[in-house]
Design a protein around this motif. Structure first.
Motif, PDB file in Angstrom:
ATOM      1  N   ALA A   1      -5.680   6.901  -2.469  1.00 53.55           N
ATOM      2  CA  ALA A   1      -4.521   6.008  -2.428  1.00 53.55           C
ATOM      3  C   ALA A   1      -3.565   6.430  -1.327  1.00 53.55           C
ATOM      4  O   ALA A   1      -2.958   5.588  -0.668  1.00 53.55           O
ATOM      5  CB  ALA A   1      -3.791   6.026  -3.769  1.00 53.55           C
TER       6      ALA A   1
ATOM      7  N   PRO B   1       3.695   6.837 -13.122  1.00 54.71           N
ATOM      8  CA  PRO B   1       4.458   7.717 -12.232  1.00 54.71           C
ATOM      9  C   PRO B   1       5.777   8.114 -12.889  1.00 54.71           C
ATOM     10  O   PRO B   1       6.403   7.295 -13.571  1.00 54.71           O
ATOM     11  CB  PRO B   1       4.713   6.835 -11.004  1.00 54.71           C
ATOM     12  CG  PRO B   1       3.633   5.800 -11.026  1.00 54.71           C
ATOM     13  CD  PRO B   1       3.306   5.578 -12.473  1.00 54.71           C
TER      14      PRO B   1
ATOM     15  N   TYR C   1      -2.135   9.764 -11.798  1.00 51.92           N
ATOM     16  CA  TYR C   1      -1.083   8.754 -11.770  1.00 51.92           C
ATOM     17  C   TYR C   1      -1.674   7.381 -11.485  1.00 51.92           C
ATOM     18  O   TYR C   1      -2.563   7.229 -10.636  1.00 51.92           O
ATOM     19  CB  TYR C   1      -0.008   9.124 -10.740  1.00 51.92           C
ATOM     20  CG  TYR C   1       0.875  10.230 -11.255  1.00 51.92           C
ATOM     21  CD1 TYR C   1       1.647  10.034 -12.393  1.00 51.92           C
ATOM     22  CD2 TYR C   1       0.920  11.464 -10.621  1.00 51.92           C
ATOM     23  CE1 TYR C   1       2.449  11.056 -12.884  1.00 51.92           C
ATOM     24  CE2 TYR C   1       1.721  12.479 -11.111  1.00 51.92           C
ATOM     25  CZ  TYR C   1       2.482  12.264 -12.252  1.00 51.92           C
ATOM     26  OH  TYR C   1       3.260  13.269 -12.753  1.00 51.92           O
TER      27      TYR C   1
ATOM     28  N   VAL D   1       0.825  -1.214   0.000  1.00 54.44           N
ATOM     29  CA  VAL D   1       0.000   0.000   0.000  1.00 54.44           C
ATOM     30  C   VAL D   1       0.859   1.264   0.000  1.00 54.44           C
ATOM     31  O   VAL D   1       0.433   2.303  -0.516  1.00 54.44           O
ATOM     32  CB  VAL D   1      -1.005   0.037   1.182  1.00 54.44           C
ATOM     33  CG1 VAL D   1      -2.129  -0.971   0.962  1.00 54.44           C
ATOM     34  CG2 VAL D   1      -0.323  -0.177   2.519  1.00 54.44           C
ATOM     35  N   ASP D   2       2.052   1.173   0.574  1.00 55.32           N
ATOM     36  CA  ASP D   2       2.953   2.338   0.553  1.00 55.32           C
ATOM     37  C   ASP D   2       3.502   2.563  -0.855  1.00 55.32           C
ATOM     38  O   ASP D   2       3.615   3.704  -1.322  1.00 55.32           O
ATOM     39  CB  ASP D   2       4.112   2.131   1.528  1.00 55.32           C
ATOM     40  CG  ASP D   2       3.641   1.938   2.962  1.00 55.32           C
ATOM     41  OD1 ASP D   2       2.671   2.613   3.353  1.00 55.32           O
ATOM     42  OD2 ASP D   2       4.233   1.109   3.682  1.00 55.32           O
ATOM     43  N   VAL D   3       3.860   1.468  -1.508  1.00 57.10           N
ATOM     44  CA  VAL D   3       4.353   1.567  -2.884  1.00 57.10           C
ATOM     45  C   VAL D   3       3.266   2.184  -3.771  1.00 57.10           C
ATOM     46  O   VAL D   3       3.541   3.049  -4.614  1.00 57.10           O
ATOM     47  CB  VAL D   3       4.781   0.177  -3.403  1.00 57.10           C
ATOM     48  CG1 VAL D   3       5.183   0.252  -4.867  1.00 57.10           C
ATOM     49  CG2 VAL D   3       5.927  -0.385  -2.548  1.00 57.10           C
ATOM     50  N   ALA D   4       2.015   1.768  -3.533  1.00 56.03           N
ATOM     51  CA  ALA D   4       0.901   2.327  -4.305  1.00 56.03           C
ATOM     52  C   ALA D   4       0.752   3.824  -4.038  1.00 56.03           C
ATOM     53  O   ALA D   4       0.476   4.608  -4.957  1.00 56.03           O
ATOM     54  CB  ALA D   4      -0.397   1.586  -3.966  1.00 56.03           C
ATOM     55  N   ALA D   5       0.931   4.229  -2.796  1.00 56.88           N
ATOM     56  CA  ALA D   5       0.809   5.665  -2.475  1.00 56.88           C
ATOM     57  C   ALA D   5       1.914   6.461  -3.167  1.00 56.88           C
ATOM     58  O   ALA D   5       1.676   7.576  -3.650  1.00 56.88           O
ATOM     59  CB  ALA D   5       0.862   5.871  -0.963  1.00 56.88           C
TER      60      ALA D   5
ATOM     61  N   ALA E   1       3.260   5.695  -5.993  1.00 59.87           N
ATOM     62  CA  ALA E   1       2.840   5.774  -7.397  1.00 59.87           C
ATOM     63  C   ALA E   1       1.785   6.859  -7.579  1.00 59.87           C
ATOM     64  O   ALA E   1       1.870   7.681  -8.496  1.00 59.87           O
ATOM     65  CB  ALA E   1       2.300   4.415  -7.856  1.00 59.87           C
ATOM     66  N   ALA E   2       0.797   6.868  -6.693  1.00 56.61           N
ATOM     67  CA  ALA E   2      -0.262   7.880  -6.783  1.00 56.61           C
ATOM     68  C   ALA E   2       0.310   9.284  -6.642  1.00 56.61           C
ATOM     69  O   ALA E   2      -0.240  10.245  -7.176  1.00 56.61           O
ATOM     70  CB  ALA E   2      -1.326   7.626  -5.711  1.00 56.61           C
TER      71      ALA E   2
ATOM     72  N   LEU F   1       0.233  -1.201  -6.898  1.00 53.58           N
ATOM     73  CA  LEU F   1      -0.381  -1.923  -5.784  1.00 53.58           C
ATOM     74  C   LEU F   1      -0.467  -3.413  -6.068  1.00 53.58           C
ATOM     75  O   LEU F   1      -0.117  -4.240  -5.231  1.00 53.58           O
ATOM     76  CB  LEU F   1      -1.776  -1.403  -5.467  1.00 53.58           C
ATOM     77  CG  LEU F   1      -2.311  -2.168  -4.250  1.00 53.58           C
ATOM     78  CD1 LEU F   1      -2.323  -1.298  -3.020  1.00 53.58           C
ATOM     79  CD2 LEU F   1      -3.589  -2.860  -4.502  1.00 53.58           C
TER      80      LEU F   1
ATOM     81  N   SER G   1      -1.717   4.130  -9.779  1.00 47.98           N
ATOM     82  CA  SER G   1      -1.163   3.436  -8.610  1.00 47.98           C
ATOM     83  C   SER G   1      -1.618   1.985  -8.562  1.00 47.98           C
ATOM     84  O   SER G   1      -1.118   1.200  -7.768  1.00 47.98           O
ATOM     85  CB  SER G   1      -1.565   4.157  -7.313  1.00 47.98           C
ATOM     86  OG  SER G   1      -2.962   4.087  -7.112  1.00 47.98           O
TER      87      SER G   1
END
Lengths: 388, 388
Positions: B356, B183, B193, A150-154, A156-157, B199, B195
């Motif tokens: 996100a 990203p 972006y 979920v951190d990696v996704a954040a 990216a976002a 994820l 995500s």
């Protein structure tokens, strides 16, 4: 005799954080973030629709039949809303200039040229405001932390393709013991299987380090020094050859090189060595499998965490469901099994330092202070987990 | 509307355990053991000394001065004990035939030709019996389990160079959405972006799968079908394009291929798709980031666990420190932060499915049953952790 906490404090002075390196998001999960992740833009970047439906100017009208003047899929920039009309809009698509509310498609006849709107919305209805999730320049992930999916996704976002993480500490492992045979080989008449190599390698992997080499040294001090000379590592771990016996090759080889050897007030794992060799921190554990595991968890794990730049794992206070005796004057690390919030010794063999198999039955090590001689039923003990 | 548990039960019928493969111990940590690990020999293989000291025949003598008839380092097979003598012995070395006890070196003058023994031992003193840790043919590690470093060490001590683990499930990820930008790229006027790719990739990695491909499909149903045709995977995950909107490419492309789309009584994540495509199980999540994360944790994680052959993770009952409202008739997955044994919503934004960044503030998802409309302060909720 030095205490466990004195010894740990000293060991931590030997190491420092590794450098920071950039990794792509595809490689980031499980790594330790060392630089804050900052949003490159507001997220969402503009007001957008939370529903599939029709964007309207809420002040301009009421329920009834409306002309649909444009169609706004996600990913397409809309024109300003033509006065007196509505715009068909998809979830996530930008709100057209002039519109301030969305009528969900379920509240309409879903028309494409004209649409019958049953319930007229109030301003802001089903609109997600720009920046509701992230503000440009705002910190989305604060360092340090171990990155979860979920951190990696954040990240990216937030628009970041890479994150700044701690370089994995490079760890070299040297195991000694004439009696050791590699798993899979036939056992000789006086041999046992080497589990220390496996424990240290897997332990370093598990806690976020990179194992650069694992070597079993059998032929005395000269061979050990030779193996050490070729190492490229941030930390060297050895197992075996550190106690008062006549064949303690690690001690024999490394005392002249300035590595210190002394007992630490703990059981198991009392004889310990530590220092630097060619500037590289070295920790020398005694060779019994449980002593190696205890040395790793008690001392090496906090060192790896310090190198990664994260706090060492905390202990959990748990209630004792079955008491046991402990040695006076030495802290004890007892392999325990955990059930709910209670613990008991993992095996009847106690903390016997030769029992590698017993370790696999344990969920943690109970840490019993040096002045305790009996862990009473119902008492609370601090338990160190075996995995991150 | 199908319930979450009905839907999960159905999804689990789509998958089956992956094959078993052998991996070397150096690669084993974190993998799922699928075959019991059995000891190839007793461990220790013979009675051995627990101390550096002197091996004696306890029935034969008493304290005093003794001739040292041999020297037994670890790793060397001893001769039988010469009657009327003692043998110098190192920790871990095999006991010589005829000896049954060890005098620790600290209880002697440490002599090498002759030794003065201060305290004569009882039978069995400081001797570790053969087989105390493991019995030949005995199960040392029972499958299934995720292998920790201590488990890998136990397998090594049991003489096994390889272990039988579940092949990692190969997962292909397809993300749709015209509005998505990778990203690191500049954001266009109507873009956000992506995500979801990050994820799903990181989530599969985190839970023990292998990501075979991650593709963002922008150009409609034909491009999606083309991307699907080339996949080599045990499971396909898609994100986006499943709801009732006019541009729902996944639904449009896959309904004719027999994939089912229907609402599931949950919030967020209501529109779901599932089935098989060319025989390969497929799960189609809605495109909002929190919906993707919820779909992944609630449905895909148990599917991955089933493929690996381990039980799905259990939930933890935690106390609510700050109540919240939930939708009637739909189970709610609320991102929560955990403090001690209490939870509260991770952000003021609620479970808003577009957030996100908010997910990174969460420690878990609270699962609130469909018939609850208000989660009361002090109530207990089941919480799903975000990491294995």
């Amino acid at each position: 005799m030095r205490s466990v906490s004195e010894h740990l404090e000293h060991l931590l002075t030997l190491v420092s954080p590794t450098e920071v390196e950039a990794v792509a998001l595809a490689e980031a999960v499980g790594r330790v973030l060392r630089g804050d992740v900052v949003a490159v833009a507001d997220a969402p970047p503009w007001d957008n629709s939370a529903m599939d439906g029709y964007a309207v100017a809420s002040a301009d009208g009421s329920a009834g039949s409306w002309r649909v003047s444009q169609d706004i899929p996600a990913g397409h920039a809309p024109l300003p809303l033509e006065p007196g009309t509505v715009a068909r809009i998809m979830t996530g698509a930008p709100m057209p200039q002039g519109a301030d509310a969305v009528v969900p498609v379920e509240r309409t006849d879903a028309g494409t040229d004209r649409v019958r709107i049953r319930d007229w919305p109030v301003a802001g209805a089903h609109v997600r405001p720009a920046g509701a999730d992230m503000r440009e320049g705002g910190v989305v992930l604060a360092a340090p932390r171990r990155l979860r999916a979920v951190d990696v996704a954040a990240a990216a976002a937030a628009g970041c393709a890479e994150v700044a993480v701690a370089r994995r500490p490079r760890v070299a492992v040297l195991v000694t013991g004439d009696e050791l045979v590699a798993p899979g080989e036939p056992l000789g008449p006086a041999a046992i299987y080497d589990s220390n190599s496996a424990l240290l390698r897997a332990g370093v992997q598990e806690w976020g380090g990179a194992v650069t080499s694992v070597e079993v040294v059998r032929d005395g001090p000269q061979a050990l020094l030779q193996a050490l000379a070729g190492l490229d590592a941030d930390l060297v771990l050895t197992a075996g050859g550190v106690s008062a016996g006549a064949y303690d090759v690690v001690k024999e080889a490394l005392v002249p090189r300035g590595v210190q050897f002394a007992p630490v007030a703990m059981q198991p794992g009392k004889p310990q060595g530590w220092g630097r060799i060619d500037g590289v921190p070295i920790v020398c554990a005694p060779g019994n499998p449980v002593s190696v595991a205890v040395t790793f968890r008690l001392f090496v794990v906090p060192m790896l965490c310090a190198m990664l730049g994260v706090p060492a794992p905390t202990t959990r206070p748990l209630r004792v469901a079955q008491g046991w005796r402990t040695p006076d004057g030495r802290a004890q690390l007892m392999p325990v099994s955990i059930e709910g919030d209670t613990v008991r010794p993992a095996t009847s063999g106690g903390s016997g330092s030769n029992l590698a198999g017993a370790l696999a039955k344990a969920d943690g090590f109970a840490y019993v202070a040096a002045d305790v001689v009996q862990v009473e039923l119902g008492a609370t003990v601090d338990v160190m987990g075996l995995v991150p």
